[in-house]
Design a protein around this motif. Structure first.
Motif, PDB file in Angstrom:
ATOM      1  N   SER A 146       0.838  -1.195   0.000  1.00 40.02           N
ATOM      2  CA  SER A 146       0.000   0.000   0.000  1.00 40.02           C
ATOM      3  C   SER A 146       0.877   1.250   0.000  1.00 40.02           C
ATOM      4  CB  SER A 146      -0.899  -0.009   1.243  1.00 40.02           C
ATOM      5  OG  SER A 146      -1.489   1.249   1.439  1.00 40.02           O
ATOM      6  N   ALA A 147       1.864   1.242   0.858  1.00 37.38           N
ATOM      7  CA  ALA A 147       2.693   2.438   1.024  1.00 37.38           C
ATOM      8  C   ALA A 147       3.603   2.672  -0.180  1.00 37.38           C
ATOM      9  CB  ALA A 147       3.526   2.320   2.298  1.00 37.38           C
ATOM     10  N   VAL A 148       4.253   1.617  -0.633  1.00 40.14           N
ATOM     11  CA  VAL A 148       5.190   1.766  -1.741  1.00 40.14           C
ATOM     12  C   VAL A 148       4.418   1.836  -3.051  1.00 40.14           C
ATOM     13  CG1 VAL A 148       6.973   0.617  -3.079  1.00 40.14           C
ATOM     14  CG2 VAL A 148       7.107   0.638  -0.591  1.00 40.14           C
ATOM     15  N   GLY A 149       4.577   2.928  -3.745  1.00 42.20           N
ATOM     16  CA  GLY A 149       3.841   3.078  -5.002  1.00 42.20           C
ATOM     17  C   GLY A 149       4.485   4.147  -5.849  1.00 42.20           C
ATOM     18  N   LEU A 150       3.646   4.777  -6.667  1.00 46.27           N
ATOM     19  CA  LEU A 150       4.156   5.831  -7.535  1.00 46.27           C
ATOM     20  C   LEU A 150       4.759   6.967  -6.720  1.00 46.27           C
ATOM     21  CD1 LEU A 150       1.015   5.664  -9.735  1.00 46.27           C
ATOM     22  CD2 LEU A 150       3.307   5.129 -10.545  1.00 46.27           C
ATOM     23  N   ASN A 153       6.669   6.689  -4.195  1.00 42.44           N
ATOM     24  CA  ASN A 153       8.076   6.397  -3.911  1.00 42.44           C
ATOM     25  C   ASN A 153       8.921   6.411  -5.166  1.00 42.44           C
ATOM     26  OD1 ASN A 153       6.157   4.895  -2.155  1.00 42.44           O
ATOM     27  ND2 ASN A 153       8.019   4.643  -0.949  1.00 42.44           N
ATOM     28  N   VAL A 167      -8.028   9.765  -4.483  1.00 39.97           N
ATOM     29  CA  VAL A 167      -6.724   9.303  -4.969  1.00 39.97           C
ATOM     30  C   VAL A 167      -6.933   8.244  -6.046  1.00 39.97           C
ATOM     31  CG1 VAL A 167      -4.562   8.140  -4.358  1.00 39.97           C
ATOM     32  CG2 VAL A 167      -5.518   9.851  -2.819  1.00 39.97           C
ATOM     33  N   TYR A 207      -5.194   7.476  -9.572  1.00 41.04           N
ATOM     34  CA  TYR A 207      -4.091   6.538  -9.355  1.00 41.04           C
ATOM     35  C   TYR A 207      -4.087   5.392 -10.361  1.00 41.04           C
ATOM     36  CZ  TYR A 207      -0.353   4.797  -6.414  1.00 41.04           C
ATOM     37  OH  TYR A 207       0.869   4.417  -5.935  1.00 41.04           O
ATOM     38  N   SER A 227       2.968   9.110   0.778  1.00 42.04           N
ATOM     39  CA  SER A 227       3.774   7.912   0.632  1.00 42.04           C
ATOM     40  C   SER A 227       3.383   6.836   1.634  1.00 42.04           C
ATOM     41  CB  SER A 227       5.254   8.265   0.789  1.00 42.04           C
ATOM     42  OG  SER A 227       6.040   7.201   0.345  1.00 42.04           O
ATOM     43  N   LEU A 228       3.026   7.242   2.854  1.00 39.07           N
ATOM     44  CA  LEU A 228       2.641   6.243   3.852  1.00 39.07           C
ATOM     45  C   LEU A 228       1.149   5.890   3.778  1.00 39.07           C
ATOM     46  CD1 LEU A 228       4.680   7.425   6.983  1.00 39.07           C
ATOM     47  CD2 LEU A 228       5.157   5.468   5.519  1.00 39.07           C
ATOM     48  N   SER A 229       0.457   6.391   2.759  1.00 44.23           N
ATOM     49  CA  SER A 229      -0.985   6.125   2.599  1.00 44.23           C
ATOM     50  C   SER A 229      -1.798   6.552   3.815  1.00 44.23           C
ATOM     51  CB  SER A 229      -1.275   4.640   2.346  1.00 44.23           C
ATOM     52  OG  SER A 229      -0.461   4.094   1.370  1.00 44.23           O
ATOM     53  N   SER A 240      -5.103  -1.407  -2.114  1.00 38.47           N
ATOM     54  CA  SER A 240      -5.417  -0.947  -0.770  1.00 38.47           C
ATOM     55  C   SER A 240      -6.309   0.288  -0.801  1.00 38.47           C
ATOM     56  CB  SER A 240      -4.144  -0.732   0.042  1.00 38.47           C
ATOM     57  OG  SER A 240      -3.866   0.615   0.214  1.00 38.47           O
ATOM     58  N   LEU A 241      -6.221   1.072  -1.870  1.00 38.46           N
ATOM     59  CA  LEU A 241      -7.113   2.222  -1.997  1.00 38.46           C
ATOM     60  C   LEU A 241      -8.566   1.793  -2.099  1.00 38.46           C
ATOM     61  CD1 LEU A 241      -5.041   4.447  -4.418  1.00 38.46           C
ATOM     62  CD2 LEU A 241      -6.050   5.248  -2.284  1.00 38.46           C
TER      63      LEU A 241
HETATM   64  N1  TRP Z   1       1.234   5.458  -0.815  1.00 36.17           N
HETATM   65  C1  TRP Z   1       1.002   5.340  -2.202  1.00 36.17           C
HETATM   66  C2  TRP Z   1       2.229   5.748  -2.993  1.00 36.17           C
HETATM   67  O1  TRP Z   1       3.203   6.176  -2.457  1.00 36.17           O
HETATM   68  C3  TRP Z   1      -0.151   6.138  -2.715  1.00 36.17           C
HETATM   69  C4  TRP Z   1      -1.291   6.305  -1.821  1.00 36.17           C
HETATM   70  C5  TRP Z   1      -1.736   7.466  -1.348  1.00 36.17           C
HETATM   71  C6  TRP Z   1      -2.123   5.319  -1.301  1.00 36.17           C
HETATM   72  N2  TRP Z   1      -2.809   7.251  -0.565  1.00 36.17           N
HETATM   73  C7  TRP Z   1      -3.051   5.956  -0.505  1.00 36.17           C
HETATM   74  C8  TRP Z   1      -2.160   3.957  -1.430  1.00 36.17           C
HETATM   75  C9  TRP Z   1      -4.023   5.259   0.175  1.00 36.17           C
HETATM   76  C10 TRP Z   1      -3.104   3.272  -0.762  1.00 36.17           C
HETATM   77  C11 TRP Z   1      -4.034   3.891   0.037  1.00 36.17           C
HETATM   78  O2  TRP Z   1       2.212   5.654  -4.181  1.00 36.17           O
END
Ligand code: TRP
Length: 468
Positions: A21-25, A27, A102, A106, A223-225, A329-330
Motif C-alpha cells: 500500500s505504502a510503496v507506489g508511484l 516512492n 486518490v 491513481y 507515501s505512507l498512505s 489498498s485504496l
Molecule cells: N502510498 C502510495 C504511494 O506512495 C499512494 C497512496 C496514497 C495510497 N494514498 C493511498 C495507497 C491510500 C493506498 C491507500 O504511491
C-alpha cells in the motif's frame, strides 16, 4: 465476526500488503522528482525528520484505531468516539473520500506504467519517449489501460483479504524488491553514477523554503498512505497478538528505504545520459512524470538496445507492481465500509467501487488538468486534514492507544507515541497546512505547481473545466 471480515494469514503477509500500500508511484516517481527539485539531500534530511515527528506517530495512531476497533474506518471512529461516536464517524467517511479521490487518478497512472512496460517490447518506445508519453498519458487509450488496471484491482480485492490481497502481495512485493535491487546495482556501475549520487546525497540547504517543508509533509502522508483509512483498514485485519509499534515502524521505514533506493535507481541513470542538469528534466519546472516517463526511457535508450530495453522493462514492471498493490489498498477502504456498514458481499462491493472509480477516472484519462485536480484535492485538502484529525483523535480521545502500542515491548514506546500524537504532530501539521495553503512561496505544497496551495487548487480547478 473477525472470521467473516477476513484476517491476514501471516505477519509476513500483512507487512507485505501494507508495504504494498505504502510503496507506489509516490516512492518511485514522486519522491525522486521532489528530491531533485528541492535540493537533494536537504529535502531528504527534512523528509526523514518529518517522518519521525509526524509520519511515525500518525501511522501508529491510525493503525491502532484499526486494530482496536476491528472494523472499517467509519465504524472505527464511531465505536471509539464514545458518546460522540456518530459525529466522529464523519471523519471516517472523510478519510474514505480521500482514498476515493486518490483512486480517481491513481489507476490512470498505473495504466501508464503498464502500457510503458508493454511498449518496451515494441519498437515505438525507442524512437521518442516524449511522443510516446503524450500518447500514453491522455486520450482514449489511456481510458482503456485505466480500465485494465481497475479490473485487475477489483479482481484481487473481490477474492478477499488473505485469499486475494495477501496472496498477490507476497508475490509482487518481493518481486519489486528484486527488481529495484537489480537496477540499483546495475546503475551503480554505469559511468557517471557518482554525479547521480551527489545530486541526491549532497545537501543544498539554500533550496529549502518553508513551502518545501510543507511539501515534504504532503509527501510523507501520501507515501505512507495516511489519512485515508488505508492503514487503519489493513491493521483491522491484523492478528490481535501482533505489535502495532513493530509492524508500523517496519512499514514506515521500508517505505522510506524504497523511496531512497528509487532515488539511487533514477539519478545515476540520468547522470549517465547527461540529463541530470537538463532544465527540462530536473529543476523547478520539470514534473516528476517527465523524469520517470520521458527522461528515464531516454537514458535507458542510450545504454544500448538489449540492456536498455531490459532495464526499462524491469523498471516499468516494478512500477506497475508498486502501483497495483497501492490501488488494491485504496479500493479496500470503501470496500470495507460497504461490507462492514452496509452488509454488502465483498465481490459486489469491489465491483461497485471499481465501477465508480473507473467512471470518474475517465475524466482524468482524457484531461490532464482533471488528473491534477483530483490529486490536489486529495493531497492538499483531504489527506492533510484527515491525518491531523485522525492523529488528534487517537492521541486525545481513544483510551488504550498507549497500552496497545506497548504490547509486547519492554520500553514505553506507547507513552512517547501518544504524547507526540497529542502535541508535536498535530501542531506541525496545522502549521504546514497554513504555510503550504496560504503562503506557498515559490512552490506550495502541491506537487506540480507553483504558488500557494489553495490558490493553485483554484487555478487547477479552472483549467480542468476549460478555463485558464
Ligand atoms: N502510498 C502510495 C504511494 O506512495 C499512494 C497512496 C496514497 C495510497 N494514498 C493511498 C495507497 C491510500 C493506498 C491507500 O504511491
Amino acid at each position: 465476526m473477525a472470521g467473516a471480515r477476513g484476517q491476514w494469514n501471516s505477519r509476513f503477509g500483512f507487512i507485505m500488503a501494507a508495504v504494498g500500500s505504502a510503496v507506489g508511484l509516490g516512492n518511485l516517481v514522486r519522491f525522486p522528482g521532489e528530491l531533485n527539485a528541492n535540493g537533494g539531500a536537504a529535502f531528504l534530511f527534512v523528509y526523514l525528520g518529518l517522518l519521525l515527528l509526524v509520519g511515525l506517530p500518525a501511522i501508529l495512531g491510525e493503525m491502532t484505531l484499526g486494530k482496536l476497533s476491528n472494523s472499517s474506518p467509519v465504524n472505527a471512529f464511531r465505536q471509539l468516539g464514545g458518546k460522540n461516536g456518530n459525529k466522529w464517524a464523519v471523519v471516517g467517511v472523510f478519510g474514505m473520500m480521500a482514498a476515493v479521490f486518490v483512486m480517481f487518478f491513481y489507476t490512470v497512472l498505473a495504466g501508464w506504467a503498464l502500457r510503458f512496460f508493454f511498449e518496451t517490447f515494441r519498437d515505438g518506445w525507442w524512437n521518442n519517449p516524449g511522443t510516446l508519453f503524450s500518447v500514453v498519458s491522455v486520450g482514449p487509450w489511456t481510458v482503456l489501460w485505466h480500465g485494465v488496471v481497475t479490473a485487475a484491482t477489483v479482481f484481487v480485492v473481490a477474492r478477499g483479504v488473505s485469499g486475494g490481497i495477501e496472496k498477490v502481495s507476497v508475490i509482487m512485493m518481493p518481486a519489486l524488491f528484486a527488481i529495484i535491487g537489480i537496477i540499483v546495482i546495475f546503475t551503480a556501475f554505469q559511468p557517471g553514477a557518482g554525479a547521480g549520487y551527489r545530486a541526491i546525497f549532497q545537501p543544498d540547504f539554500s533550496e529549502l523554503t518553508a513551502a518545501k517543508i510543507s511539501q515534504a509533509v504532503g509527501q510523507v502522508f501520501f507515501s505512507l498512505s495516511l489519512g485515508q483509512g488505508a492503514m487503519l483498514t489493513y491493521a483491522s485485519y491484523m492478528d490481535k497478538k501482533q505489535s502495532v509499534s513493530k509492524d508500523g515502524s517496519t512499514i514506515a521505514f521500508a517505505d522510506t528505504g524504497v523511496a531512497v533506493l528509487a532515488g539511487m535507481m533514477v539519478f545515476p541513470v540520468l547522470a549517465f545520459a547527461g540529463l541530470l542538469h537538463d532544465p527540462n528534466v530536473t529543476g523547478e519546472d520539470a514534473s516528476s512524470f517527465g523524469t520517470a516517463f520521458i527522461a528515464l526511457p531516454q537514458a535507458f535508450l542510450q545504454m544500448g538496445d538489449v540492456v536498455g530495453r531490459l532495464m526499462g522493462g524491469l523498471f516499468f514492471l516494478g512500477l506497475f507492481f508498486a502501483a497495483l498493490s497501492s490501488a488494491i489498498s485504496l479500493i479496500e477502504v470503501p470496500v470495507s465500509v460497504l461490507i462492514d456498514n452496509m452488509g454488502l458481499a465483498r465481490p459486489k462491493a469491489a465491483l461497485l467501487v471499481g465501477m465508480t472509480t473507473y467512471t470518474f477516472g475517465i475524466w482524468a484519462s482524457l484531461n490532464s488538468h482533471a488528473l491534477e485536480l483530483y490529486d490536489e484535492i486529495a493531497v492538499n485538502l483531504f489527506i492533510v486534514i484527515g491525518v491531523a484529525i485522525t492523529t488528534f483523535f487517537a492521541g486525545w480521545y481513544v483510551k488504550g492507544v498507549g497500552k496497545e502500542l506497548d504490547r509486547g515491548l519492554k520500553s514505553r514506546v506507547g507513552y512517547l507515541a501518544v504524547w507526540m500524537m497529542r502535541t508535536v504532530t498535530p501542531a506541525l501539521i496545522f502549521a504546514v497546512f497554513i504555510i503550504g495553503g496560504f503562503l506557498g512561496g515559490d512552490s506550495g505544497f502541491v506537487f506540480w505547481g507553483d504558488g500557494a496551495g489553495f490558490k493553485e487548487l483554484g487555478h487547477t480547478w479552472r483549467l480542468a473545466f476549460g478555463g485558464h
